[in-house]
Write an enzyme that holds these catalytic residues in place. Structure first.
Site, short mmCIF file in Angstrom:
data_model
loop_
_atom_site.label_atom_id
_atom_site.label_comp_id
_atom_site.label_asym_id
_atom_site.label_seq_id
_atom_site.Cartn_x
_atom_site.Cartn_y
_atom_site.Cartn_z
N CYS A 160 37.47 43.88 37.56
CA CYS A 160 37.98 44.13 38.91
C CYS A 160 38.03 42.88 39.77
O CYS A 160 38.47 42.91 40.91
CB CYS A 160 37.09 45.14 39.64
SG CYS A 160 36.95 46.68 38.77
N ASP A 161 37.52 41.77 39.24
CA ASP A 161 37.40 40.56 40.05
C ASP A 161 38.75 39.86 40.18
O ASP A 161 39.47 39.71 39.20
CB ASP A 161 36.39 39.63 39.39
CG ASP A 161 35.91 38.56 40.33
OD1 ASP A 161 34.70 38.56 40.63
OD2 ASP A 161 36.72 37.72 40.75
#
Ligand SMILES: *Cc1c(COP(=O)(O)O)cnc(C)c1O
Length: 389
Positions: free
Chosen positions: A341-342
Protein backbone atom coordinates in the site's frame (compact mmCIF):
# COMPACT_ATOMS: atom_id res chain seq x y z
CA UNK A 1 8.39 0.76 -46.58
CA UNK A 2 10.72 0.90 -43.62
CA UNK A 3 9.11 1.13 -40.25
CA UNK A 4 10.91 3.27 -37.71
CA UNK A 5 11.42 1.71 -34.34
CA UNK A 6 9.72 3.36 -31.41
CA UNK A 7 11.21 3.62 -27.93
CA UNK A 8 8.85 0.84 -26.94
CA UNK A 9 9.96 -1.48 -29.75
CA UNK A 10 13.56 -0.96 -28.74
CA UNK A 11 12.98 -1.47 -25.04
CA UNK A 12 10.62 -4.43 -25.25
CA UNK A 13 12.65 -5.92 -28.12
CA UNK A 14 15.72 -5.81 -25.92
CA UNK A 15 13.88 -7.44 -23.01
CA UNK A 16 12.47 -10.11 -25.32
CA UNK A 17 15.84 -10.96 -26.84
CA UNK A 18 17.42 -11.06 -23.40
CA UNK A 19 14.64 -13.31 -22.09
CA UNK A 20 14.85 -15.68 -25.04
CA UNK A 21 18.62 -15.89 -24.83
CA UNK A 22 18.43 -16.46 -21.08
CA UNK A 23 16.00 -19.35 -21.23
CA UNK A 24 17.38 -20.93 -24.40
CA UNK A 25 20.48 -22.11 -22.54
CA UNK A 26 18.64 -22.87 -19.28
CA UNK A 27 16.05 -25.59 -19.86
CA UNK A 28 15.39 -26.11 -16.14
CA UNK A 29 14.53 -22.47 -15.67
CA UNK A 30 12.40 -22.45 -18.80
CA UNK A 31 10.41 -25.36 -17.44
CA UNK A 32 9.94 -23.77 -14.03
CA UNK A 33 8.83 -20.36 -15.33
CA UNK A 34 5.19 -21.28 -15.64
CA UNK A 35 5.05 -23.68 -12.73
CA UNK A 36 6.52 -21.90 -9.73
CA UNK A 37 4.35 -20.07 -7.31
CA UNK A 38 4.96 -16.34 -7.63
CA UNK A 39 6.89 -14.37 -6.60
CA UNK A 40 9.98 -16.54 -7.04
CA UNK A 41 13.57 -15.95 -8.04
CA UNK A 42 14.96 -18.72 -10.20
CA UNK A 43 18.73 -18.89 -9.96
CA UNK A 44 20.94 -20.76 -12.40
CA UNK A 45 23.67 -22.47 -10.40
CA UNK A 46 25.59 -23.62 -13.48
CA UNK A 47 25.48 -20.05 -14.75
CA UNK A 48 26.86 -18.78 -11.46
CA UNK A 49 29.72 -21.25 -11.59
CA UNK A 50 30.36 -20.30 -15.19
CA UNK A 51 30.55 -16.65 -14.21
CA UNK A 52 33.10 -17.43 -11.53
CA UNK A 53 35.16 -19.44 -13.99
CA UNK A 54 34.89 -16.67 -16.55
CA UNK A 55 36.20 -14.09 -14.08
CA UNK A 56 39.06 -16.39 -13.15
CA UNK A 57 39.81 -16.97 -16.80
CA UNK A 58 40.00 -13.28 -17.58
CA UNK A 59 41.80 -12.37 -14.36
CA UNK A 60 43.96 -15.46 -13.76
CA UNK A 61 46.27 -13.70 -11.31
CA UNK A 62 43.46 -12.45 -9.12
CA UNK A 63 41.84 -14.32 -6.25
CA UNK A 64 38.07 -14.06 -6.18
CA UNK A 65 36.18 -13.57 -2.92
CA UNK A 66 32.46 -13.61 -3.64
CA UNK A 67 30.68 -10.81 -1.74
CA UNK A 68 28.07 -12.86 0.08
CA UNK A 69 25.72 -9.94 0.65
CA UNK A 70 24.70 -9.91 -3.04
CA UNK A 71 22.90 -13.23 -2.70
CA UNK A 72 23.42 -15.40 0.37
CA UNK A 73 21.28 -18.39 -0.60
CA UNK A 74 23.04 -21.48 0.67
CA UNK A 75 22.90 -23.24 -2.71
CA UNK A 76 24.54 -20.24 -4.35
CA UNK A 77 27.31 -20.30 -1.76
CA UNK A 78 27.70 -24.06 -2.15
CA UNK A 79 27.99 -23.80 -5.93
CA UNK A 80 30.72 -21.19 -5.55
CA UNK A 81 32.50 -23.14 -2.83
CA UNK A 82 32.55 -26.14 -5.17
CA UNK A 83 34.42 -24.23 -7.84
CA UNK A 84 36.91 -22.93 -5.29
CA UNK A 85 35.73 -19.39 -4.71
CA UNK A 86 36.73 -17.39 -1.66
CA UNK A 87 34.12 -15.39 0.24
CA UNK A 88 33.82 -11.85 1.54
CA UNK A 89 31.57 -11.59 4.58
CA UNK A 90 30.42 -8.77 6.83
CA UNK A 91 28.40 -10.47 9.53
CA UNK A 92 28.35 -13.52 11.74
CA UNK A 93 25.29 -14.74 9.87
CA UNK A 94 27.11 -14.66 6.54
CA UNK A 95 30.20 -16.26 8.01
CA UNK A 96 28.22 -19.08 9.64
CA UNK A 97 26.64 -19.92 6.31
CA UNK A 98 29.97 -20.01 4.53
CA UNK A 99 31.64 -22.10 7.24
CA UNK A 100 28.72 -24.53 7.29
CA UNK A 101 29.87 -25.53 3.80
CA UNK A 102 33.29 -26.54 5.14
CA UNK A 103 34.97 -23.62 3.40
CA UNK A 104 38.35 -23.17 5.11
CA UNK A 105 38.51 -19.85 7.02
CA UNK A 106 41.65 -18.96 5.07
CA UNK A 107 39.39 -18.53 2.06
CA UNK A 108 37.29 -15.90 3.84
CA UNK A 109 37.96 -12.17 4.23
CA UNK A 110 35.93 -9.32 5.66
CA UNK A 111 36.13 -6.03 3.82
CA UNK A 112 33.43 -3.96 5.44
CA UNK A 113 35.52 -1.25 7.10
CA UNK A 114 33.23 -0.85 10.12
CA UNK A 115 32.33 -4.11 11.81
CA UNK A 116 30.47 -5.02 14.98
CA UNK A 117 32.88 -6.17 17.65
CA UNK A 118 31.05 -9.46 18.22
CA UNK A 119 31.46 -10.26 14.55
CA UNK A 120 35.22 -9.60 14.64
CA UNK A 121 35.42 -11.82 17.69
CA UNK A 122 33.44 -14.63 16.07
CA UNK A 123 35.41 -14.37 12.82
CA UNK A 124 38.74 -14.42 14.63
CA UNK A 125 37.78 -17.43 16.71
CA UNK A 126 36.65 -19.15 13.49
CA UNK A 127 40.05 -18.62 11.92
CA UNK A 128 39.33 -15.58 9.75
CA UNK A 129 42.12 -13.04 10.15
CA UNK A 130 41.90 -10.59 7.28
CA UNK A 131 39.92 -7.43 7.88
CA UNK A 132 39.50 -4.08 6.15
CA UNK A 133 39.79 -0.87 8.16
CA UNK A 134 39.32 2.80 7.41
CA UNK A 135 39.53 4.39 10.84
CA UNK A 136 41.74 4.41 13.92
CA UNK A 137 38.77 3.24 15.95
CA UNK A 138 38.44 0.11 13.85
CA UNK A 139 42.15 -0.64 14.20
CA UNK A 140 41.87 -0.37 17.98
CA UNK A 141 38.86 -2.64 18.00
CA UNK A 142 40.53 -5.29 15.86
CA UNK A 143 43.77 -5.08 17.85
CA UNK A 144 41.78 -5.73 21.01
CA UNK A 145 39.53 -8.51 19.75
CA UNK A 146 41.61 -10.11 17.00
CA UNK A 147 45.29 -9.54 17.83
CA UNK A 148 47.91 -10.00 15.11
CA UNK A 149 45.27 -10.00 12.37
CA UNK A 150 46.08 -8.74 8.90
CA UNK A 151 44.45 -5.48 7.95
CA UNK A 152 44.09 -3.61 4.68
CA UNK A 153 42.99 -0.02 4.44
CA UNK A 154 40.04 1.20 2.42
CA UNK A 155 40.79 4.27 0.33
CA UNK A 156 38.29 6.55 -1.33
CA UNK A 157 38.06 6.38 -5.08
CA UNK A 158 35.63 8.04 -7.48
CA UNK A 159 32.26 6.29 -7.79
CA UNK A 160 31.04 8.36 -10.74
CA UNK A 161 28.93 6.43 -13.17
CA UNK A 162 28.30 3.60 -10.74
CA UNK A 163 24.63 2.98 -10.19
CA UNK A 164 25.11 2.24 -6.54
CA UNK A 165 27.87 4.50 -5.20
CA UNK A 166 29.50 3.49 -1.93
CA UNK A 167 32.44 5.81 -1.53
CA UNK A 168 30.87 8.53 0.54
CA UNK A 169 30.22 6.12 3.34
CA UNK A 170 33.64 4.44 3.46
CA UNK A 171 37.26 5.09 2.68
CA UNK A 172 39.97 7.57 3.57
CA UNK A 173 42.42 9.76 1.66
CA UNK A 174 45.95 8.43 1.00
CA UNK A 175 47.56 10.41 3.83
CA UNK A 176 45.15 9.07 6.45
CA UNK A 177 45.44 5.60 4.93
CA UNK A 178 49.18 5.61 5.62
CA UNK A 179 48.64 6.83 9.16
CA UNK A 180 46.08 4.09 9.76
CA UNK A 181 48.42 1.40 8.42
CA UNK A 182 51.23 2.64 10.66
CA UNK A 183 48.90 2.81 13.61
CA UNK A 184 47.85 -0.79 12.92
CA UNK A 185 51.48 -1.85 13.03
CA UNK A 186 51.99 -0.06 16.35
CA UNK A 187 48.97 -1.92 17.69
CA UNK A 188 50.49 -5.28 16.80
CA UNK A 189 48.41 -5.89 13.70
CA UNK A 190 49.92 -6.73 10.32
CA UNK A 191 49.24 -4.02 7.77
CA UNK A 192 49.02 -5.96 4.52
CA UNK A 193 47.47 -3.80 1.88
CA UNK A 194 44.98 -1.51 0.27
CA UNK A 195 41.38 -1.92 -0.79
CA UNK A 196 38.96 0.19 -2.76
CA UNK A 197 35.48 -0.12 -4.22
CA UNK A 198 34.72 1.66 -7.48
CA UNK A 199 30.98 1.57 -6.73
CA UNK A 200 28.54 -1.17 -7.49
CA UNK A 201 27.38 -1.66 -11.10
CA UNK A 202 30.36 0.38 -12.25
CA UNK A 203 30.19 1.11 -15.94
CA UNK A 204 32.87 3.76 -15.81
CA UNK A 205 36.34 2.36 -16.50
CA UNK A 206 37.84 5.65 -15.40
CA UNK A 207 37.00 4.73 -11.78
CA UNK A 208 39.24 1.67 -12.04
CA UNK A 209 41.91 3.78 -13.68
CA UNK A 210 41.99 6.32 -10.83
CA UNK A 211 41.70 3.57 -8.23
CA UNK A 212 44.58 1.42 -9.50
CA UNK A 213 46.78 4.42 -10.26
CA UNK A 214 46.25 6.01 -6.85
CA UNK A 215 46.72 2.66 -5.13
CA UNK A 216 50.10 2.31 -6.81
CA UNK A 217 51.15 5.76 -5.53
CA UNK A 218 50.02 4.84 -2.05
CA UNK A 219 51.81 1.50 -2.34
CA UNK A 220 55.09 3.28 -3.10
CA UNK A 221 54.64 5.80 -0.32
CA UNK A 222 53.92 3.00 2.13
CA UNK A 223 57.12 1.31 1.04
CA UNK A 224 59.13 4.50 1.60
CA UNK A 225 57.72 4.63 5.11
CA UNK A 226 58.86 1.11 5.79
CA UNK A 227 55.56 -0.68 5.24
CA UNK A 228 55.82 -3.62 2.88
CA UNK A 229 52.38 -4.18 1.46
CA UNK A 230 51.33 -7.51 -0.04
CA UNK A 231 47.67 -7.28 -0.96
CA UNK A 232 45.79 -5.14 -3.43
CA UNK A 233 42.06 -5.74 -3.00
CA UNK A 234 40.08 -4.25 -5.88
CA UNK A 235 36.64 -4.65 -4.34
CA UNK A 236 33.50 -5.29 -6.35
CA UNK A 237 31.82 -3.25 -9.04
CA UNK A 238 31.75 -5.59 -12.05
CA UNK A 239 28.47 -4.67 -13.73
CA UNK A 240 25.76 -6.80 -15.30
CA UNK A 241 23.22 -5.88 -17.95
CA UNK A 242 19.92 -4.40 -16.88
CA UNK A 243 17.68 -2.37 -19.13
CA UNK A 244 20.82 -1.35 -21.00
CA UNK A 245 23.93 -3.19 -22.04
CA UNK A 246 26.87 -2.95 -19.67
CA UNK A 247 30.59 -3.53 -19.76
CA UNK A 248 31.35 -7.21 -19.83
CA UNK A 249 33.61 -9.02 -17.40
CA UNK A 250 36.26 -9.35 -20.09
CA UNK A 251 36.16 -5.62 -20.83
CA UNK A 252 36.79 -4.74 -17.20
CA UNK A 253 39.37 -7.51 -16.80
CA UNK A 254 41.32 -6.53 -19.88
CA UNK A 255 41.45 -2.92 -18.81
CA UNK A 256 42.35 -3.64 -15.19
CA UNK A 257 45.12 -6.04 -16.23
CA UNK A 258 46.60 -3.25 -18.35
CA UNK A 259 46.44 -0.83 -15.44
CA UNK A 260 48.12 -3.28 -13.11
CA UNK A 261 50.93 -3.84 -15.63
CA UNK A 262 51.38 -0.15 -16.08
CA UNK A 263 51.26 0.98 -12.45
CA UNK A 264 52.72 -1.98 -10.56
CA UNK A 265 56.13 -2.84 -12.00
CA UNK A 266 56.35 -5.50 -9.29
CA UNK A 267 52.90 -7.08 -9.01
CA UNK A 268 51.41 -7.24 -5.51
CA UNK A 269 51.93 -10.59 -3.82
CA UNK A 270 48.17 -11.15 -3.76
CA UNK A 271 45.57 -9.52 -5.96
CA UNK A 272 41.97 -9.82 -4.88
CA UNK A 273 38.53 -8.91 -6.15
CA UNK A 274 35.20 -9.25 -4.41
CA UNK A 275 32.49 -9.34 -7.04
CA UNK A 276 28.94 -9.82 -5.84
CA UNK A 277 26.66 -8.52 -8.55
CA UNK A 278 29.09 -9.53 -11.29
CA UNK A 279 28.75 -13.21 -10.32
CA UNK A 280 25.06 -13.60 -9.53
CA UNK A 281 23.31 -10.50 -10.95
CA UNK A 282 22.37 -11.80 -14.36
CA UNK A 283 21.94 -15.43 -13.29
CA UNK A 284 18.48 -15.04 -11.81
CA UNK A 285 14.99 -14.20 -13.04
CA UNK A 286 12.22 -12.97 -10.78
CA UNK A 287 8.88 -14.50 -11.75
CA UNK A 288 5.97 -12.27 -10.77
CA UNK A 289 2.28 -12.10 -11.54
CA UNK A 290 0.02 -9.26 -12.56
CA UNK A 291 -2.48 -8.56 -9.77
CA UNK A 292 -4.17 -5.47 -11.16
CA UNK A 293 -4.38 -2.74 -13.75
CA UNK A 294 -5.67 0.82 -13.70
CA UNK A 295 -5.78 3.96 -15.75
CA UNK A 296 -4.81 6.99 -13.67
CA UNK A 297 -5.10 10.19 -15.65
CA UNK A 298 -2.91 9.60 -18.66
CA UNK A 299 -0.96 6.84 -16.98
CA UNK A 300 -1.40 3.11 -17.42
CA UNK A 301 -0.64 1.30 -14.20
CA UNK A 302 0.05 -2.39 -13.83
CA UNK A 303 0.53 -3.95 -10.39
CA UNK A 304 2.71 -6.96 -9.64
CA UNK A 305 2.73 -9.34 -6.68
CA UNK A 306 6.14 -8.10 -5.59
CA UNK A 307 7.67 -4.70 -5.04
CA UNK A 308 10.42 -2.53 -3.69
CA UNK A 309 9.97 -3.94 -0.19
CA UNK A 310 9.89 -7.56 -1.37
CA UNK A 311 13.04 -7.72 -3.42
CA UNK A 312 13.18 -4.80 -5.79
CA UNK A 313 14.75 -2.27 -3.41
CA UNK A 314 17.42 -1.34 -5.91
CA UNK A 315 14.83 0.25 -8.17
CA UNK A 316 14.77 3.04 -5.57
CA UNK A 317 18.44 3.69 -6.38
CA UNK A 318 17.83 3.76 -10.11
CA UNK A 319 18.33 0.16 -11.23
CA UNK A 320 15.98 -0.52 -14.16
CA UNK A 321 15.20 -4.17 -14.74
CA UNK A 322 14.23 -5.59 -18.12
CA UNK A 323 10.69 -6.98 -17.91
CA UNK A 324 9.14 -9.46 -20.25
CA UNK A 325 5.62 -10.72 -20.74
CA UNK A 326 4.57 -13.50 -23.11
CA UNK A 327 1.96 -11.64 -25.10
CA UNK A 328 1.83 -10.14 -28.54
CA UNK A 329 0.22 -6.93 -29.59
CA UNK A 330 0.77 -3.22 -29.48
CA UNK A 331 3.09 -1.92 -26.85
CA UNK A 332 1.89 0.54 -24.28
CA UNK A 333 3.83 2.55 -21.75
CA UNK A 334 3.28 1.43 -18.14
CA UNK A 335 3.98 2.47 -14.63
CA UNK A 336 4.73 -0.75 -12.76
CA UNK A 337 3.43 -0.65 -9.20
CA UNK A 338 4.44 -2.90 -6.34
CA UNK A 339 2.18 -5.03 -4.21
CA UNK A 340 2.12 -2.99 -1.00
CA UNK A 341 0.00 0.00 0.00
CA UNK A 342 3.01 2.29 0.24
CA UNK A 343 3.23 5.05 -2.35
CA UNK A 344 7.00 4.59 -2.51
CA UNK A 345 6.39 1.10 -3.82
CA UNK A 346 6.71 1.84 -7.53
CA UNK A 347 8.95 -0.61 -9.38
CA UNK A 348 9.42 1.34 -12.60
CA UNK A 349 8.07 4.01 -14.88
CA UNK A 350 8.25 4.14 -18.68
CA UNK A 351 8.13 0.41 -19.15
CA UNK A 352 6.80 -0.81 -22.49
CA UNK A 353 4.76 -3.97 -22.47
CA UNK A 354 1.95 -5.48 -24.47
CA UNK A 355 -1.41 -5.17 -22.68
CA UNK A 356 -1.22 -7.55 -19.71
CA UNK A 357 -4.13 -9.33 -18.03
CA UNK A 358 -4.53 -10.10 -14.36
CA UNK A 359 -2.79 -13.42 -13.72
CA UNK A 360 -0.16 -12.98 -16.44
CA UNK A 361 3.39 -13.74 -15.49
CA UNK A 362 5.92 -10.96 -15.79
CA UNK A 363 9.57 -11.99 -15.89
CA UNK A 364 12.02 -9.59 -14.33
CA UNK A 365 15.50 -10.27 -15.65
CA UNK A 366 18.89 -9.74 -13.99
CA UNK A 367 17.28 -10.22 -10.59
CA UNK A 368 20.01 -12.39 -9.06
CA UNK A 369 21.82 -9.77 -6.95
CA UNK A 370 20.59 -7.52 -4.16
CA UNK A 371 16.99 -8.71 -4.44
CA UNK A 372 16.12 -11.62 -2.13
CA UNK A 373 18.64 -10.33 0.42
CA UNK A 374 16.87 -6.99 0.64
CA UNK A 375 13.36 -8.38 0.82
CA UNK A 376 11.07 -7.87 3.81
CA UNK A 377 7.54 -9.03 4.48
CA UNK A 378 6.24 -5.50 4.69
CA UNK A 379 2.48 -5.34 4.65
CA UNK A 380 2.32 -9.11 5.04
CA UNK A 381 3.41 -9.94 1.52
CA UNK A 382 5.86 -12.82 1.17
CA UNK A 383 9.44 -12.47 0.10
CA UNK A 384 10.15 -14.06 -3.26
CA UNK A 385 11.14 -17.66 -2.79
CA UNK A 386 14.64 -18.32 -4.10
CA UNK A 387 14.81 -21.51 -6.14
CA UNK A 388 18.22 -22.66 -7.30
CA UNK A 389 18.20 -24.86 -10.37
C1 LIG B 1 29.14 -4.94 -1.56
C2 LIG B 1 30.58 -5.14 -1.56
C3 LIG B 1 31.19 -5.84 -2.60
C4 LIG B 1 30.44 -6.35 -3.80
O1 LIG B 1 30.12 -5.33 -4.67
P1 LIG B 1 29.49 -5.63 -6.10
O2 LIG B 1 29.39 -4.31 -6.72
O3 LIG B 1 28.20 -6.31 -5.89
O4 LIG B 1 30.45 -6.49 -6.84
C5 LIG B 1 32.54 -6.06 -2.51
N1 LIG B 1 33.25 -5.60 -1.47
C6 LIG B 1 32.69 -4.92 -0.44
C7 LIG B 1 33.53 -4.47 0.68
C8 LIG B 1 31.34 -4.65 -0.47
O5 LIG B 1 30.80 -3.97 0.54
Amino acid sequence: MERTLSAGDIQFGYAKRYFEEFISSRPKIREALNKVETPAILMDLEGIKARYVQIRYHLPEVNVYYAVKANDHIDVLRALAEVGSGFEVASSGELEKVLSLKVPPERVISSNPVKPEEFIDFAYRSGVNRFAVDSFTEVEKIARVAPRSRVYVRVTVPNEGSDWPLSRKFGVDPETALDILEFAKEKGLVPVGITFHVGSQCNNLRNWFIAVRDSSYLWERARSRGLRLMVLNMGGGIPVRYLYESLRVEDVAYYVKGLLRKYFSVPPYELQIEPGRGIVGDQGVLVTRVIGKAKRGEENWVYLDTGVFNGLAETLGGIRYPMFLEREGDLKEWVVGGVSCDSLDVIARNIYLPEPEVGDRVYILSAGAYTSVYASEFNGFPKPKVICL
